[in-house]
Design an enzyme around this catalytic site. Structure first.
Site, PDB file in Angstrom:
ATOM      1  N   PRO A   1      29.821  35.003  45.153  1.00  0.00           N
ATOM      2  CA  PRO A   1      29.707  35.548  46.291  1.00  0.00           C
ATOM      3  C   PRO A   1      29.179  37.106  45.897  1.00  0.00           C
ATOM      4  O   PRO A   1      29.889  37.969  45.554  1.00  0.00           O
ATOM      5  CB  PRO A   1      31.206  35.921  46.450  1.00  0.00           C
ATOM      6  CG  PRO A   1      31.944  35.790  45.276  1.00  0.00           C
ATOM      7  CD  PRO A   1      31.347  34.928  44.521  1.00  0.00           C
TER       8      PRO A   1
ATOM      9  N   ASP B   1      29.680  40.519  41.345  1.00  0.00           N
ATOM     10  CA  ASP B   1      30.443  39.069  41.664  1.00  0.00           C
ATOM     11  C   ASP B   1      31.676  39.730  42.273  1.00  0.00           C
ATOM     12  O   ASP B   1      32.403  40.323  41.626  1.00  0.00           O
ATOM     13  CB  ASP B   1      30.585  38.618  40.354  1.00  0.00           C
ATOM     14  CG  ASP B   1      31.189  37.270  40.575  1.00  0.00           C
ATOM     15  OD1 ASP B   1      31.826  36.897  41.759  1.00  0.00           O
ATOM     16  OD2 ASP B   1      31.313  36.397  39.818  1.00  0.00           O
ATOM     17  N   HIS B   2      31.740  39.323  43.580  1.00  0.00           N
ATOM     18  CA  HIS B   2      32.868  40.157  44.182  1.00  0.00           C
ATOM     19  C   HIS B   2      34.344  39.397  43.665  1.00  0.00           C
ATOM     20  O   HIS B   2      35.244  39.785  44.099  1.00  0.00           O
ATOM     21  CB  HIS B   2      32.911  39.973  45.750  1.00  0.00           C
ATOM     22  CG  HIS B   2      33.650  40.904  46.373  1.00  0.00           C
ATOM     23  ND1 HIS B   2      34.521  41.691  45.931  1.00  0.00           N
ATOM     24  CD2 HIS B   2      33.378  41.407  47.878  1.00  0.00           C
ATOM     25  CE1 HIS B   2      35.139  42.655  46.974  1.00  0.00           C
ATOM     26  NE2 HIS B   2      34.330  42.544  47.963  1.00  0.00           N
ATOM     27  N   ARG B   3      34.190  38.397  43.102  1.00  0.00           N
ATOM     28  CA  ARG B   3      35.401  37.501  42.592  1.00  0.00           C
ATOM     29  C   ARG B   3      35.991  38.376  41.421  1.00  0.00           C
ATOM     30  O   ARG B   3      37.196  38.235  41.220  1.00  0.00           O
ATOM     31  CB  ARG B   3      34.804  36.146  41.981  1.00  0.00           C
ATOM     32  CG  ARG B   3      34.514  35.117  42.957  1.00  0.00           C
ATOM     33  CD  ARG B   3      33.836  33.973  42.287  1.00  0.00           C
ATOM     34  NE  ARG B   3      32.907  34.205  41.396  1.00  0.00           N
ATOM     35  CZ  ARG B   3      32.411  33.219  40.612  1.00  0.00           C
ATOM     36  NH1 ARG B   3      32.719  32.012  40.779  1.00  0.00           N
ATOM     37  NH2 ARG B   3      31.436  33.451  39.909  1.00  0.00           N
TER      38      ARG B   3
ATOM     39  N   ALA C   1      34.914  42.060  40.542  1.00  0.00           N
ATOM     40  CA  ALA C   1      34.910  43.382  40.701  1.00  0.00           C
ATOM     41  C   ALA C   1      34.937  43.605  42.374  1.00  0.00           C
ATOM     42  O   ALA C   1      34.451  42.868  43.170  1.00  0.00           O
ATOM     43  CB  ALA C   1      33.887  44.304  39.990  1.00  0.00           C
TER      44      ALA C   1
END
Length: 408
Positions: free
Chosen positions: A204, A377-379, A381
């Protein structure tokens, strides 16, 4: 009879396309002489002969894609090797094993022993399809690389005088009569597509944009240049990035979903996204944290030149932990870059512009402002951490003395 097989010449290679044979049946060859050009998912490489002898059979046609381990050529070894095999059965067995040894072949094939014309695989194909020896084509590029335009120009120069037309007429004919060119979707281009698709559909992505005042860094660079030390801006940017990554290790990381853990990498291997005729190549500056700015400048320059020339070694493109894309010189003002999977983040440096800014004394002056975009990567950070990371990076660049202090 010895078999020359397609072997793994890169990390995780499973197949390769046979681009062009450099020998034909009946040719005498020497040990380490290039036999065939192979397009892998990362580079064009040459497979060399494991012995001196005569080419007896070419098994796979040029243009075909085959799996690793496929036999390509049969070579009949010369008499000296035959005599050694007859006099010593053990030696015969050893020679045969050595001929098939992937490690030995890899070492041999990484050294290109013949200076050959620089040209992309598609350019070579155009030359072959028109019965042109690529070595006869003059290169317009100062680097010596032969381009598609060079081949077409050479082809037109071979036409009889009665068939030659004006440039305008040729262009009109090309518009009305020529069929569209086809670019094979395979090799490096296809591998890039596969990797980008996997990254975009797995991670994501979030893109954070920021600005960095480059004025003080440019001034310091000019001072260094005046003293005889010429160092690229990229070298300073990479050094500042490494320092920032140490402060925010979450961006020098990899998500291991299978084991529900985030791996914080202790090495700082910076990928340098490089545009080449064959597609996007990412050579890697290994252990950037252990190198001076001057050394970073020299190594990045060498890596980039080899990537453009198609002379990268497999280990020079492995194990990156964070990737940089410097697209500012191309005129880019912004982008939403795709992360180099399985890394956690990628930063792109865009165009630096002169524009009015307000300094510390509330005076309007002209400054050099660079925009950057950071995909993460929003998973792994969050946005606030990304902003803190780029703030730290900008602080080092905007106040170069801080950058110097961090290296003491």
């Amino acid at each position: 009879m010895l078999e020359v097989k397609l072997h793994d010449i890169g990390e995780g290679m499973t197949e390769g396309e046979i681009i062009h044979y450099l020998v034909k049946v009946g040719d005498s060859v020497k040990t380490d002489q290039p036999l065939v050009e192979v397009q892998t998912d990362k580079m064009v490489a040459e497979l060399t002969s494991p012995c001196s002898g005569v080419v007896k059979k070419i098994i796979i046609d040029a243009g075909e894609t085959v799996r690793v381990g496929t036999s390509l050529i049969y070579i009949e070894a010369d008499e000296s090797i035959k005599m050694e095999q007859k006099t010593s059965p053990e030696m015969k067995q050893d020679v045969k094993k050595e001929a098939f040894s992937p490690v030995m072949l890899k070492e041999k094939n990484m050294a290109l022993t013949f200076n050959r014309v620089l040209a992309a695989p598609f350019t070579r194909k155009i030359a072959r399809d028109n019965n042109i020896n690529i070595e006869d084509v003059p290169a317009s590029d100062p680097s010596g690389r032969v381009t598609e335009e060079d081949v077409y120009r050479f082809l037109k120069g071979q036409q009889p005088e009665t068939q030659k037309e004006s440039v305008v007429a040729v262009q009109k004919e090309a518009i009305t009569l020529e069929t569209p060119d086809e670019i094979p979707f395979k090799g490096i281009r296809k591998k890039i597509a596969e990797k980008m698709t996997k990254s975009l559909f797995t991670i994501p992505h979030v893109t954070h944009f920021d600005e960095v005042n480059m004025t003080n860094l440019f001034r310091m660079r000019e001072e260094l240049k005046a003293s005889g030390e010429s160092v690229s801006v990229s070298a300073f940017l990479i050094k500042a990035l490494v320092i920032s990554l140490k402060d925010f290790p979450i961006f020098n990381a990899e998500l291991d979903e299978d084991n529900s853990r985030i791996l914080l990498k202790k090495n700082y291997h910076i990928g340098i996204a490089t545009n080449t005729d064959s597609g996007l190549i990412v050579p890697v500056l290994h252990d950037a944290d252990k190198k001076s700015i001057k050394n970073i400048h020299a190594e990045v320059k060498g890596l980039t030149e080899r990537a453009i020339a198609g002379k990268m070694q497999p280990f020079e493109m492995q194990n990156s932990t964070f990737t940089v894309s410097n697209v500012g010189p191309l005129g880019s003002t912004g982008a939403t870059p795709i992360i180099n999977y399985p890394e956690t983040a990628l930063i792109a440096f865009h165009k630096t512009k002169k524009q009015p800014i307000v300094n510390e004394r509330d005076e309007i002056v002209i400054g050099h402002i660079m925009t950057l975009s950071m995909a993460f990567d929003h998973r792994v950070a969050d946005g606030a951490t990304a902003v803190a990371f780029t703030n730290r990076f900008a602080s080092l660049i905007e106040h170069p003395h801080k950058l110097m202090m961090e290296m003491i």
